[in-house]
Design a protein around this motif. Structure first.
Motif, PDB file in Angstrom:
ATOM      1  N   TYR A 115       0.800  -1.217   0.000  1.00 25.47           N
ATOM      2  CA  TYR A 115       0.000   0.000   0.000  1.00 25.47           C
ATOM      3  C   TYR A 115       0.842   1.280   0.000  1.00 25.47           C
ATOM      4  O   TYR A 115       0.282   2.379  -0.025  1.00 25.47           O
ATOM      5  CB  TYR A 115      -0.949  -0.004   1.189  1.00 25.47           C
ATOM      6  N   THR A 116       2.155   1.136   0.041  1.00 24.38           N
ATOM      7  CA  THR A 116       3.018   2.324   0.044  1.00 24.38           C
ATOM      8  C   THR A 116       3.913   2.408  -1.188  1.00 24.38           C
ATOM      9  O   THR A 116       4.518   3.454  -1.445  1.00 24.38           O
ATOM     10  CB  THR A 116       3.925   2.342   1.290  1.00 24.38           C
ATOM     11  N   ILE A 117       4.017   1.355  -1.959  1.00 26.37           N
ATOM     12  CA  ILE A 117       4.989   1.290  -3.051  1.00 26.37           C
ATOM     13  C   ILE A 117       4.744   2.348  -4.118  1.00 26.37           C
ATOM     14  O   ILE A 117       5.687   2.817  -4.770  1.00 26.37           O
ATOM     15  CB  ILE A 117       5.011  -0.133  -3.665  1.00 26.37           C
ATOM     16  N   LEU A 118       3.513   2.797  -4.295  1.00 19.58           N
ATOM     17  CA  LEU A 118       3.217   3.756  -5.357  1.00 19.58           C
ATOM     18  C   LEU A 118       3.446   5.213  -4.961  1.00 19.58           C
ATOM     19  O   LEU A 118       3.281   6.108  -5.789  1.00 19.58           O
ATOM     20  CB  LEU A 118       1.771   3.590  -5.838  1.00 19.58           C
ATOM     21  N   PHE A 119       3.850   5.488  -3.741  1.00 20.96           N
ATOM     22  CA  PHE A 119       4.046   6.877  -3.325  1.00 20.96           C
ATOM     23  C   PHE A 119       5.270   7.529  -3.969  1.00 20.96           C
ATOM     24  O   PHE A 119       5.245   8.711  -4.327  1.00 20.96           O
ATOM     25  CB  PHE A 119       4.199   6.967  -1.800  1.00 20.96           C
ATOM     26  N   GLU A 120       6.360   6.811  -4.107  1.00 18.37           N
ATOM     27  CA  GLU A 120       7.661   7.415  -4.413  1.00 18.37           C
ATOM     28  C   GLU A 120       7.653   8.355  -5.618  1.00 18.37           C
ATOM     29  O   GLU A 120       8.021   9.532  -5.508  1.00 18.37           O
ATOM     30  CB  GLU A 120       8.703   6.318  -4.643  1.00 18.37           C
TER      31      GLU A 120
END
Length: 392
Positions: A115-120
């Motif tokens: 759920y965090t991988i797409l933030f960067e």
């Protein structure tokens, strides 16, 4: 809003995310932001960055976007179904001024990897555009167009470079979304067959281009915590990749532990299985010669393999590399900042890197020391020992 679609990111975020869904759905990670530009104060833009992230977290994948992803041969239907339900969540990201009050900001992304991988990528694009909107309110687009046309002519007009192909890798450090769109449209119109495609999935959909990308450093870094043994983490990462993609997306990233450690693990099996490797740190000429020699040592014809260069490239360096290695292997180049943020202003050198996975430090030890990033020096020292990497 700066980011208007969840497809406005690099393809390798989706290819890694699919591996996470299928093999590491419970992994917990932490990413941290780093600004490598000395003397650049980013604190005035904190409120803007937060507001843009709130907008990012309100986005959902549209049906057209899901249909496009499902049409990619390596994307599986259950992953597309998951993305249909997916939404980014603000609770996993914080933005604040650094406690030392030196103009730096702290961006921390912490939570489930899935759920965090797409933030960067979109967050880096947001920081860039917020900064340049404020510091360059009247951009010199005429100068940017002049520079872009000069680069195109360098390669397009030289018969010795007829097979040279360059891809856009510039989403994370672009001057702005609008300028990025213009650069891609110009390359498509004026660069012809020299334009290989883009890492940006939205641009690939919009402009009918080839989307490009496989894995990033975070994937092999996470394997330090997810694999059975630290020394075998790079091997584990490549094997899990092969299990997921069965020979597709076959470009291996070589610089999480440096080129020498990569080659020790990249044995005959991987030489045959993977289509090639990507350079992202250290001297590219030394790297290329080492890789070609390694293939020959393993009785692999280098002309059957691909070398991708993507480390801080400009067009003149692309030409130098092409003249060195053409006719010896298949070449490809990914150009980022020099394509999408070259209007005459100093670009930001900003990154977001994974620093922990499952509460364990993770690190990359590239062939360019300034690219290393880890918050635990004792772990870095141990990693050097395990992978036989000399201290610098």
């Amino acid at each position: 809003m700066i980011i208007q679609s969840l497809l406005d990111t690099d393809l390798y975020k989706f290819t890694m995310m699919q591996v996470v869904l299928h093999h590491f759905p419970g992994a917990q990670v932490e990413y941290r932001f780093k600004n490598r530009n000395a003397g650049v104060d980013l604190t005035p833009y904190i409120d803007t960055i937060r507001a843009e992230i709130a907008g990012l977290c309100a986005l959902r994948f549209q049906q057209e976007e899901l249909d496009y992803l499902s049409g990619l041969r390596f994307i599986k239907s259950d992953f597309v179904d998951f993305l249909g339900l997916f939404q980014m969540n603000q609770k996993y990201i914080t933005v604040a001024a650094a406690p030392q009050h030196d103009g730096q900001i702290e961006i921390v992304i912490k939570g489930p990897w899935l759920y965090t991988i797409l933030f960067e990528i979109p967050v880096l694009a947001i920081v860039n555009e917020a900064y340049f909107r404020a510091t360059q309110p009247t951009p010199d687009y005429a100068e940017g167009r002049r520079r872009l046309q000069a680069k195109i002519a360098l390669i397009r007009d030289d018969p010795a470079l007829r097979d040279c192909k360059i891809a856009d890798y510039g989403t994370r450090r672009r001057f702005s979304r609008g300028w990025h769109e213009e650069v891609i449209a110009t390359l498509k119109r004026d660069f012809g067959a020299h334009f290989a495609g883009t890492s940006n999935v939205l641009a690939a959909l919009r402009d009918q281009l080839i989307p490009l990308g496989t894995m990033a450093h975070e994937y092999l870094q996470a394997c330090q915590a997810l694999g059975p043994r630290l020394r075998d983490s790079q091997i584990f990462g490549f094997e899990m990749w092969a299990r997921e993609y069965r020979g597709d997306l076959g470009i291996a990233l070589s610089d999480v532990y440096g080129m020498d450690a990569f080659l020790r693990d990249f044995d005959l099996y991987f030489c045959k299985l993977f289509d090639g490797a990507r350079h992202d740190s250290g001297d590219p000429f030394v790297w290329g010669e080492k890789l070609l020699a390694h293939y020959q040592k393993n009785r692999i014809d280098p002309k059957s393999k691909t070398m991708i260069f993507s480390d801080s490239l400009d067009f003149r360096r692309v030409i130098e590399l092409t003249l060195r290695f053409k006719d010896r292997t298949v070449l490809a180049f990914g150009v980022g900042t020099n394509l999408t943020n070259d209007l005459g202003y100093a670009p930001l050198q900003i990154v977001i890197k994974m620093v922990r996975c499952n509460d364990q430090p993770v690190a990359k030890l590239s062939d360019t020391p300034s690219k290393d990033m880890c918050d635990d020096q004792a772990y870095v020292n141990y990693l050097r020992q395990v992978f036989e990497i000399a201290p610098r």
